[in-house]
Design an enzyme around this catalytic site. Structure first.
Site, short mmCIF file in Angstrom:
data_model
loop_
_atom_site.label_atom_id
_atom_site.label_comp_id
_atom_site.label_asym_id
_atom_site.label_seq_id
_atom_site.Cartn_x
_atom_site.Cartn_y
_atom_site.Cartn_z
N HIS A 21 0.84 -1.24 0.13
CA HIS A 21 -0.09 0.07 0.01
C HIS A 21 0.80 1.21 0.01
O HIS A 21 2.01 1.26 0.14
CB HIS A 21 -1.10 0.01 1.23
CG HIS A 21 -0.36 0.18 2.58
ND1 HIS A 21 -0.88 0.72 3.54
CD2 HIS A 21 0.84 -0.27 3.02
CE1 HIS A 21 -0.28 0.56 4.56
NE2 HIS A 21 0.91 -0.08 4.29
N ASP A 70 5.88 -5.06 6.84
CA ASP A 70 4.87 -4.25 6.99
C ASP A 70 3.64 -5.24 7.60
O ASP A 70 3.06 -5.79 6.68
CB ASP A 70 4.36 -3.54 5.93
CG ASP A 70 2.96 -2.81 6.00
OD1 ASP A 70 2.46 -2.63 7.26
OD2 ASP A 70 2.43 -2.01 5.21
N GLN A 80 -1.74 -5.35 8.27
CA GLN A 80 -2.80 -6.29 8.26
C GLN A 80 -2.69 -7.44 8.92
O GLN A 80 -3.84 -7.87 9.45
CB GLN A 80 -3.06 -6.46 6.65
CG GLN A 80 -3.51 -5.27 5.88
CD GLN A 80 -4.80 -4.68 6.19
OE1 GLN A 80 -5.72 -5.27 6.92
NE2 GLN A 80 -5.08 -3.45 6.30
N LYS A 82 -6.03 -1.30 13.54
CA LYS A 82 -6.25 -2.16 12.86
C LYS A 82 -6.00 -3.70 13.55
O LYS A 82 -6.27 -4.90 13.06
CB LYS A 82 -5.35 -2.44 11.77
CG LYS A 82 -5.36 -1.12 10.71
CD LYS A 82 -4.57 -1.48 9.39
CE LYS A 82 -4.62 -0.57 8.38
NZ LYS A 82 -5.60 -0.02 7.83
N CYS A 86 -5.75 2.52 -1.28
CA CYS A 86 -4.19 2.89 -1.24
C CYS A 86 -3.25 1.89 -1.81
O CYS A 86 -2.12 1.82 -1.12
CB CYS A 86 -3.86 3.11 0.27
SG CYS A 86 -5.16 4.40 0.96
#
Length: 407
Positions: free
Chosen positions: A124, A201, A204, A227, A365
């Site tokens: 993203h 990253d 998520q 999140k 995104c």
């Protein structure tokens, strides 16, 4: 052998006041943000009602209580990540700021013109733009891993991109748009074998997958609080102390300072070196409550629950004409993105909203990914712990009715 215990998502939903207050809502936009359990709301309220003060400043008892709550939250994050020390945990405003911190501190200090950063097509914008900004300024070269036919990463292309100038591989643990999980272990080993650092990253993945930096082997890991059932305005950068020690400060003021004079300034040790100004104290307390709450669940049962929901969702989608998932790779997380032929995803989302079904529509995104797939955007359905089979059946029925109407 008895069957494994079922995950009781219906009971879990009772811990979420918004879901209790909105019994008709079918919330399937969890990749954008998750709702907050009572444990998180209570922890933040308790902090403001009983310990509100700034941290690392005053000598009064409230300041001591606030500092202990804040540093206790850091220890909780360290336990959640399997970190060797709480000092390896830096609080940020979110995953985006954590990536920018690595770009503006570590990368600015260690990368030279011509050095290469390898990204993936799944990223993203927050894991693309900070590197573009730095590359334009410092003459760095960005390389991008393309996709295989099933939406997973082209690993042959990844290995071909690695070379003597590769200094960093920055890759998602779980795509926010397609749910694809790259093979991190394989990628980290290959990158580090040529001396490159690896940033993961986990924005998520944190709500779905166990994160253990002691076995993952990455050099940086970031995630956001909101999140993973925690508050907004809080995120985490983890890195080994040896890496953090090699990084200069990137913002000035507050606890990042050791001593200031007009002749010069010396800086605090990590993690405080990277936490300029008043940090997000109550948000850190809320994040710790969220991670404790998540850690208290049966994570194996939760993983099975999410996999079963995704399986039922995909089985139902396969029965609907005009529905085209953008990825079919095995082992994906509980996220699926759809196109509908000539029917625009935004129109479908509006019809779903009219039936109180919340999904995300757009480019998520992830415009480079959308361009690579040749689509303007998708309708995304993202599941999490409190979603139920009834939620899945509701969105399948609504999609069937909507597509029949719009076709």
């Amino acid at each position: 052998m008895p069957p494994p215990p079922a995950f009781d998502a219906v009971a879990l939903r009772r811990q979420f006041p918004l879901l209790a207050n909105e019994p008709a809502l079918v919330y399937l936009d969890n990749a954008a943000t998750t709702h907050k359990p009572l444990a998180v709301l209570a922890a933040e309220r308790h902090f403001y009602e009983h310990a509100n003060a700034n941290v690392h400043r005053s000598a009064h008892r409230l300041a001591h209580a606030a500092t202990e709550a804040f540093e206790g939250a850091r220890r909780t994050v360290a336990r959640f990540l399997g970190a060797a020390s709480a000092a390896e945990v830096v609080f940020t405003r979110g995953a985006t700021e954590a990536i920018n911190l690595v770009a503006q501190s570590w990368a600015r200090a260690h990368l030279r013109p011509g050095d290469e950063i390898v990204l993936s097509m799944l990223e993203h914008h927050a894991n693309i733009v900070p590197w573009q900004l730095l590359a334009a300024e410092r003459g760095l070269v960005l390389r991008v891993i393309g996709l295989a036919a099933d939406g997973s990463l082209d690993l042959d292309a990844f290995h071909a991109l690695l070379g003597p100038r590769t200094r960093l591989v920055a890759v998602t643990a779980l795509s926010n748009a397609s749910g694809v999980r790259p093979p991190l272990g394989q990628m980290i080993a290959a990158a580090q074998a040529i001396g490159a650092r690896v940033l993961v990253d986990a924005a998520q993945a944190a709500a779905h997958d166990r994160l253990d930096v002691s076995t993952l082997g990455a050099d940086f890991l970031v995630f956001s609080g909101h999140k993973v059932f925690g508050p907004t305005g809080i995120g985490v950068l983890w890195a080994p102390m040896a890496v953090l020690d090699s990084m200069p400060p990137w913002q000035g003021g507050g606890e990042m300072i050791e001593r200031v004079s007009f002749a010069g300034t010396t800086f605090n040790r990590p993690p405080y070196r990277f936490e300029a100004g008043t940090p997000p104290i109550a948000q850190a307390v809320g994040l710790a409550a969220a991670l404790d709450w998540l850690a208290g669940l049966d994570r194996a049962a939760l993983a099975r629950h999410e996999a079963q929901l995704l399986q039922r969702l995909e089985q139902g989608l396969a029965q609907l004409r005009q529905v085209h998932p953008i990825a079919s790779a095995a082992g994906r997380g509980p996220v699926t993105s759809l196109t509908f032929g000539a029917v625009h995803p935004f129109d479908v989302a509006q019809f779903l909203d009219a039936r109180d079904i919340a999904v995300r529509v757009g480019n998520h995104c992830a415009q480079p990914l959308m361009e690579a797939l040749g689509v303007n955007g998708t309708l995304r359905i993202s599941l999490c712990a409190y979603n139920t089979e009834a939620d899945v059946e509701a969105v399948l029925a609504a999609l069937s009715d909507t597509l029949e109407l719009l076709a």
